[in-house]
Design a protein around this motif. Sequence first.
Motif, PDB file in Angstrom:
ATOM      1  N   ALA A 181      19.835   1.193  13.371  1.00 36.45           N
ATOM      2  CA  ALA A 181      20.253   0.037  14.387  1.00 36.45           C
ATOM      3  C   ALA A 181      21.029   0.584  15.449  1.00 36.45           C
ATOM      4  O   ALA A 181      20.900   0.451  16.589  1.00 36.45           O
ATOM      5  N   ILE A 182      21.914   1.338  15.252  1.00 40.91           N
ATOM      6  CA  ILE A 182      22.884   2.053  16.004  1.00 40.91           C
ATOM      7  C   ILE A 182      22.008   2.948  17.363  1.00 40.91           C
ATOM      8  O   ILE A 182      22.148   2.881  18.470  1.00 40.91           O
ATOM      9  N   GLY A 183      21.161   3.524  16.598  1.00 44.68           N
ATOM     10  CA  GLY A 183      20.006   4.600  17.290  1.00 44.68           C
ATOM     11  C   GLY A 183      19.264   3.656  18.356  1.00 44.68           C
ATOM     12  O   GLY A 183      19.350   4.041  19.579  1.00 44.68           O
ATOM     13  N   ALA A 184      18.868   2.527  17.855  1.00 45.23           N
ATOM     14  CA  ALA A 184      18.049   1.789  18.620  1.00 45.23           C
ATOM     15  C   ALA A 184      18.974   0.980  19.738  1.00 45.23           C
ATOM     16  O   ALA A 184      18.509   0.745  20.976  1.00 45.23           O
ATOM     17  N   ALA A 185      20.094   0.536  19.399  1.00 39.29           N
ATOM     18  CA  ALA A 185      20.864  -0.215  20.204  1.00 39.29           C
ATOM     19  C   ALA A 185      21.474   1.051  21.296  1.00 39.29           C
ATOM     20  O   ALA A 185      21.367   0.393  22.608  1.00 39.29           O
TER      21      ALA A 185
END
Length: 437
Positions: free
Chosen positions: A274-278
Amino acid sequence: MMRDVWRVAYDRLRDQLFEVDNEAHFHNCMKILTRYTRQYGDSYGLPFACQLPDMDISCVSFQFGFVGQQPGIGYQLLRYGDKENDPEAYDKGVSVIDFWVRTAMTESGLPHMCYNPNIRGFEPYPHYVRMLADGIEAILDAYLYMRGKGIEKPAWLEFCRKTADWLVNVQNEDGSFYRAYHTDGSIRMDSKANTPSVIRFLVLFHLVTGEEKYRTAALRAGEWSYDNVYSNMEYRGGTCDNSDIQDKEAGIYALFGFLALYDLTGGDRWLEGAIGAADYTETWTYAWTFPVRTPWPKHPFNRYSISGQSIITIGGGADVYMAACSYTYYRLYVITGDEHYLDFAEFIHKNTRQSNDVDGSAGYIMPGLGHESGNFIGQTLQSHYHWLPWCTYVEVDPSSRLYDTFGGYEIADAQKLSPDERARRNRIYDSFARGTK
């Protein structure tokens, strides 16, 4: 490197926050959706496109998701009508959901994607997994809202079940899904990059039914997405009307999917995804501003800045779709404590509104209206100068979620809660464990 360079530039160049009353803007947007939702024969929906500034209808057809967002708007209308004691909005919202549930399902279990009232039938449109996710999530949200009121809608749940079962049955051995299918379920576009799109629906349907097969399908899709989308930074094909190239919306739906898996399991792997996509997705945003002229006397950019708009795809124009993420970035801040996500969430919750006539002063027929998209890299706006339903939907949806989770229409309202209370409310799936949904 991408994350670090972006944050350095963002901190130096981020435009000032746009002054907007998001509660008033939400109500203005809901009035737009209420006014332009109507009956066409035996169908209910909103026009595909209306020309600005006076909302002259230029095309009438209904898309299940993506630019049409018909079930999503149906859910928002019935929710709004119930909460605000607006019978017109409520009845129209229920009618939109009922229409799709009554007419859209096919023998394969894959709903039709595009209805044309002029021919009183569905057009032979690709069954995009991304578009499927938009519509089917909204019907499930509508079902849950009605069930929360003590009103059972078994046909709505069954419609969702048929789609969920179709997804389970067509899922590839490696956990992926194809980008688009034919009506009979055969492959139409064999890219797998849109696999994250349906994760959040599968997670929620598992929670609603308690059935393990939907959880398993969501986790398998998550594993494929982690290894192939996140690990390779291959966020591609999120916009149905573009080819399978890198774009912003593929990042948005990866963020939605990974965060849903984190909500479900608490697994660090999913939070990392999720952090990577954000971090990838926010880099498509115009955080800074520069002068842009418009060829129309009535346009918000004549008085407001372009900051908050976001690039659609490589080489393309920009739009307000980043508005759809403000609630999600705020939730990510609550989970991680990363102050940058708080700042970015508030930035896109406010500055995306600059392409809207937020107070009626731009001269549009209704306050809250905004255009679909435009290209302004040459500092002269090029645009179709029209409104599509998604433009309003992506501003309404995160505002309603922010209100339902944290009790306010502004991120500043949520920040007034204690850290412990924010964290408690942020566990959005806890109600299923308690049996209250």
